[in-house]
Design an enzyme around this catalytic site. Structure first.
Site, mmCIF file in Angstrom:
data_model
loop_
_atom_site.group_PDB
_atom_site.id
_atom_site.type_symbol
_atom_site.label_atom_id
_atom_site.label_comp_id
_atom_site.label_asym_id
_atom_site.label_seq_id
_atom_site.Cartn_x
_atom_site.Cartn_y
_atom_site.Cartn_z
ATOM 1 N N GLY B 221 0.830 -1.202 0.000
ATOM 2 C CA GLY B 221 0.000 0.000 0.000
ATOM 3 C C GLY B 221 0.863 1.250 0.000
ATOM 4 O O GLY B 221 1.948 1.275 -0.588
ATOM 5 N N SER B 222 0.394 2.258 0.707
ATOM 6 C CA SER B 222 1.033 3.572 0.623
ATOM 7 C C SER B 222 2.425 3.628 1.241
ATOM 8 O O SER B 222 3.143 4.609 1.028
ATOM 9 C CB SER B 222 0.151 4.610 1.306
ATOM 10 O OG SER B 222 -1.112 4.624 0.678
ATOM 11 N N THR B 223 2.819 2.641 2.023
ATOM 12 C CA THR B 223 4.188 2.680 2.552
ATOM 13 C C THR B 223 5.183 2.673 1.399
ATOM 14 O O THR B 223 6.304 3.153 1.537
ATOM 15 C CB THR B 223 4.483 1.470 3.464
ATOM 16 O OG1 THR B 223 4.284 0.271 2.731
ATOM 17 C CG2 THR B 223 3.568 1.464 4.683
ATOM 18 N N LYS B 225 5.093 4.512 -1.001
ATOM 19 C CA LYS B 225 5.273 5.885 -1.480
ATOM 20 C C LYS B 225 6.599 6.484 -1.007
ATOM 21 O O LYS B 225 7.090 7.461 -1.592
ATOM 22 C CB LYS B 225 4.102 6.757 -1.018
ATOM 23 C CG LYS B 225 2.820 6.438 -1.771
ATOM 24 C CD LYS B 225 1.626 7.172 -1.188
ATOM 25 C CE LYS B 225 0.346 6.732 -1.876
ATOM 26 N NZ LYS B 225 -0.841 7.132 -1.099
#
Lengths: 495, 501
Positions: B221-223, B225
């Site tokens: 997921g967004s980790t 990013k």
């Protein structure tokens, strides 16, 4: 009912001459050998406790003493009912039986939690059960000695026994799996918590039938034959019934998935046939048939599968047990490792780890014992087995009538063959097939059947060594050449 | 009939002769081979004659051998076994050991080459010197916090993992996989019982035996990013550079538009990179990924440790527990051109991107440690049976440098902002500088989302003290915030244990 059975009525009571019995019966030798055997069993138990418990409990001698009493009882029965029986048989079998009970108790110790070991009841567990089975088996053997005063009277029931044998063999095959199957072999009759292996008894019944039938037909079988390619073949109609018996038992055994027993029956059949006819050609035909059949079964197993798949599997395991050491080959691999760990002298009684070996209380008991007593100890056990077999054959040589010769010879050989099949199986000499190790393995059926076998051998040897009725015979040593001379006229003289 | 009877006697003798010869082969010729065979359980039983050494954490033994007085002289026990199970592993009577018990088996058992002097001495004195002791890098407090907080998580997640490492050395401070198991029954001397316990664990559909911190991958997921931001910083994008955002973005060729977690997140057409990180702006990073191209994204991830297949966590030197490779996965069309839709999804840690919790912690650790990623390890020291001789001690070594010091500083700054005013507020620790990145990853069409948090804690002077990754499998709504909270607690415990508080 038959000619062979006719003489049975007379001799049982006539041979008892007090003076001879006291002088030559050798019962004292039997008693002292028996005592020696029990001392060895007690010493074995003490060594086990010393090693496995680090202490010898005060009642280590109880199983040996209990066994000793049971065997002493049989000794007394022999004194009374078969005074001229071979004196080595009972002590030798008693020693094996005692070591079996001792090792099974040792197995119980290994299975018990460390805290409970010291307090393990003498009559509990596998060892205790085996002790009880021994009592039952010995009582049965004594009973047979009492009922069967002359082995020739057995021939009266030959057909009945033959039929009973076939039925016994067939019951587990016919029964649904849940009543008959254990570990993939349909060999059992299971009712409730109770189970018997009828095949163990069937081998005695069938052999009696073979012996009787072959004695009646031996002249025809060995004389009326056709010569093909230098080998004498018997006429089909003479051989028919025996072949049928054999074929039926083999067929049934293929469906019971136990080729060890099948090998046993086949060997038993061929050897009695050979002894009866004195024709080596029978042995050759038998061997070719057997190895051809085995190879065919192997090929069929690898292609067709079905009832032969089991044999193919076992052959594969035998060829390379280490290919699947944790899977199919596990048992055999562990058996070999157990034997190898024992080495020359073994870890000492009580020093091994029998709980690491599956089926150590039944099929693999010889390996389990071998871990602790080593190659030297196992060789001694083999010699004891050999002694029993050769003693049985000696009784066959010495007995006067053909039925007795075939009966004793066949039984003795069967016992030897069974030892070969199972010991050879666990040591990767031949493919492993489930057989009990006579007198050692846990289990009542095997113990009772084999003790009955010994009772028959005792009876035949008694008949053989018993001085013949009449004049000067009393002075002659029992079992010597004159008896064979006496027996000679009953033999068929052939070129 | 006597002649054939005699011959039968000879045949029996030959058969028995064969048995005898064969027994000679097995019990004399092959005896040594069989006695020492790997398949021979007795070899293992012999190990129980010597007292096996301890595995210790912070001076307390969590794997130790107790005298039994039985046939196997020592019973391996694991006090607080559930809490340390996935690190310690277990030492069964039959079969091979697991975890540190397996890695350091020779040293613990006293059979390693290093301990030969002890064995020779034993030969003369007749003593049985025990095996050596293994001291772990774990922090007792951090491990306890990680285990308790993870298992008592407030979103009701049943599965998950947490791992904390010291960014400066790579020393693992905490390693927990949920659900855990009790290693004690597996080491039972009653092998039937041990087998039964093992089979029950093996059959459990939650797979308690799996080490989720090291050996299981999930979409990050967004980790992910953080890696995207690093790639952007290296390609001319600054913290304050405006990047295209919006409430929704449909990549070329994509059927479904990418949206943000909430309508309030970056609805404007342009946001700064810093804000995109702070708010976790999906549309911004999806477009950033498409602009950078698949190669740059994949390359950056690889520089952070993705795709490495042979990483291990454990021993002082090389070797250790195997770590599953994290993957960026496929972002190409069948014809070899970049699949923009896949790339856009991958840029926000979805599609085929998969990451282990350890990899998450390594990313955070590299950022905290000025761009230097240290090799993670669990064994601090091998201490002799006498408890004074040190046989080996950890020598930390750099694994790789994924980013420069400047890029690392920018990332730290942005990640601290996430905790200060963004999605990771609950990770904050009073008196320390905490940075991090939350992640919420779709696990499937009908299953709840995974919650992630990767982060680090620095002291007031900027010295990195701890880096952490917490993952709550199928935690659903609020999962990443809960992961952030747990991560903060773990790092605080690790800091407290190191005497900094």
């Amino acid at each position: 009912m038959t000619a062979a059975a006719a003489p049975a009525a007379s001799p049982a009571s006539t041979g008892e001459q007090p003076g001879v019995r006291l002088a030559r019966s050798r019962r004292k030798a039997e008693l002292s050998l028996l005592l020696l055997a029990m001392v060895l069993v007690a010493a074995y138990a003490a060594m086990i406790e010393a090693k496995a418990l680090d202490t010898v409990t005060s009642d280590f001698w109880v199983p040996a003493a209990a066994l000793g009493l049971v065997f002493l009882g049989l000794h007394l029965v022999i004194r009374w009912l078969a005074p001229f029986a071979d004196p080595a048989l009972l002590p030798a079998v008693a020693l094996l039986n005692g070591i079996g009970v001792g090792f099974l108790r040792r197995y119980d110790l290994a299975e018990a939690a460390p805290a409970e070991r010291a307090n393990l009841a003498v009559f509990a567990g596998t060892g205790g059960r085996q002790l009880a089975w021994t009592l039952a088996a010995v009582v049965l053997a004594a009973g047979l000695l009492a009922i069967l005063r002359d082995h020739r009277s057995l021939s009266r029931y030959a057909y009945t026994l033959g039929l009973a044998g076939i039925v016994l063999v067939m019951i587990p095959a016919v029964l649904p799996g849940r009543f008959s199957e254990i570990n993939g072999a349909k060999l059992w009759i299971r009712v409730g918590g109770f189970q018997i292996q009828p095949g163990e008894f069937a081998k005695l019944a069938l052999l009696t039938f073979f012996a009787y039938y072959l004695v009646r037909k031996r002249e025809v079988l060995s004389l009326a034959s056709r010569r093909v390619l230098g080998i004498d073949f018997p006429r089909g109609r003479d051989l028919g019934p025996v072949l049928v018996v054999w074929l039926v038992s083999i067929l049934v055994l293929v469906f019971e998935k136990d080729l060890g027993t099948s090998l046993l029956y086949f060997g038993m059949f061929v050897v009695t046939l050979y002894i009866a006819t004195e024709r080596v050609s029978w042995l050759l035909i038998g061997l070719i048939l057997f190895f051809g059949g085995a190879y065919l079964a192997y090929l069929l197993g690898s292609t067709v599968g079905g009832p032969f798949a089991n044999f193919y599997d076992r052959a594969q395991i035998w060829l390379d047990p280490f290919a699947e050491p944790y899977d199919r080959g596990y048992q055999l691999v562990q058996g070999l490792l157990t034997l190898g760990t024992g080495g020359l002298f073994g870890a000492g009684p009580g020093g091994g780890q029998p709980n690491l070996l599956p089926e150590v209380q039944t099929d693999f008991i010889f390996a389990g014992i071998g871990e602790e007593i080593g190659l030297f100890g196992l060789s001694a056990l083999l010699v004891i087995y050999l002694l029993i077999v050769e003693r049985g054959l000696r009784a066959a040589l010495a007995v006067r009538d053909s039925f007795g010769k075939l009966l004793a010879g066949g039984l003795a050989f069967t016992l030897g063959l069974q030892v070969f099949v199972i010991v050879g199986g666990i040591s990767k000499l031949i493919p492993l097939t489930g057989q009990t190790t006579p007198f050692l393995s846990a289990g009542g059926s095997s113990l009772m059947a084999n003790w009955l076998l010994i009772a028959v051998l005792l009876r035949v040897s008694d008949g053989a060594r018993r001085p013949v009725t009449g004049g000067g015979s009393a002075a002659r040593p029992g079992g010597g050449p004159p008896e064979q001379l006496h027996g000679a006229p009953t033999e068929v003289i052939r070129p | 009939m006597n002649a054939p009877l005699r011959r039968v006697g000879v045949v029996v003798m030959i058969l028995f002769g064969l048995l005898f010869a064969n027994l000679n082969w097995i019990q004399a010729y092959k005896a040594d081979e069989y006695r020492t065979s790997d398949y021979n359980g007795r070899v293992q039983v012999a190990e129980y004659d010597r007292k096996r050494g301890n595995i210790e954490v912070g001076g307390t033994a969590y794997a130790l051998s107790k005298e039994t007085g039985g046939e196997l002289k020592f019973q391996r026990t694991y006090p607080n076994g559930q809490m340390y199970a996935h690190v310690l592993g277990w030492k069964p009577v039959n079969g091979s050991a697991n975890g540190i018990e397996r890695l350091e088996n020779d040293f613990l058992a006293g059979t390693s080459d290093a301990l030969i002097a002890n064995r020779i001495k034993d030969m003369f004195t007749g003593d049985e010197t025990g095996g050596g002791n293994v001291l772990l890098t774990l922090s007792k407090r951090a491990q306890e916090t990680a285990y308790k907080q993870l298992n008592d998580n407030q979103v009701g997640a049943k599965k998950g993992a947490a791992i904390a490492i010291d960014p400066r050395t790579g020393a693992v401070q905490a390693l927990v996989s949920m659900p855990s198991f009790d290693p004690n029954p597996l080491a039972s001397h009653n092998t039937t019982e041990a087998d039964r316990a093992y089979n029950a664990l093996e059959k459990d559909k939650d797979r308690p035996l799996a080490n989720r911190a090291l050996a299981e991958v999930l979409p990050p997921g967004s980790t992910f990013k953080v890696i995207m931001a690093a790639a952007a910083l290296e390609n001319g994008v600054g913290q304050q550079t405006e990047i295209p955002a919006g409430s929704s973005y449909t990549a070329p060729g994509a059927g479904q538009p990418i949206r943000n977690a909430a309508p309030s997140i970056c609805p404007e057409s342009q946001v700064t990179l810093r804000d995109a990180v702070t708010e976790s702006c999906n549309t911004g990073f999806a477009q950033l990924g498409v602009r950078l191209g698949a190669d740059k994204v994949k390359e950056k991830a690889k520089q952070f440790g993705f795709e490495q297949e042979d990483l291990t966590v454990g021993q002082v030197g090389e070797g250790g527990l195997p770590v599953a490779a994290s993957r960026t996965g496929d972002m190409q069309n069948p014809d070899g051109s970049t699949d923009a839709a896949a790339l856009a999804q991958s840029s926000i840690g979805q599609n085929n991107v998969r990451m282990t919790p350890l990899q998450g912690a390594l990313i955070a650790a590299a950022v905290a440690n000025d761009g230097s990623q240290m090799r993670p390890y669990l064994v601090k020291q091998l201490l002799g049976p006498d408890r004074t001789t040190v046989y080996d001690a950890a020598k930390p070594r750099e694994l790789r440098r994924p980013v420069s010091g400047q890029v690392a500083a920018d990332l730290r700054d942005m990640m601290q902002n996430v905790v200060k005013e963004g999605t990771g507020r609950r990770a904050a620790i009073d008196g320390y500088l905490v940075g991090g990145k939350t992640g919420t990853a779709q696990s499937g069409p009908d299953t709840p989302d995974h919650g992630w948090f990767i982060g680090f804690a620095l002291d007031k002077d900027g010295t990195p003290l701890s880096a952490v990754c917490v993952e709550l499998e199928q935690a659903g709504s609020g999962g990443s915030a809960e992961a952030a909270r747990i991560a903060g607690r773990i790092m605080a415990a690790a800091i407290a244990d190191s005497g900094r508080r």
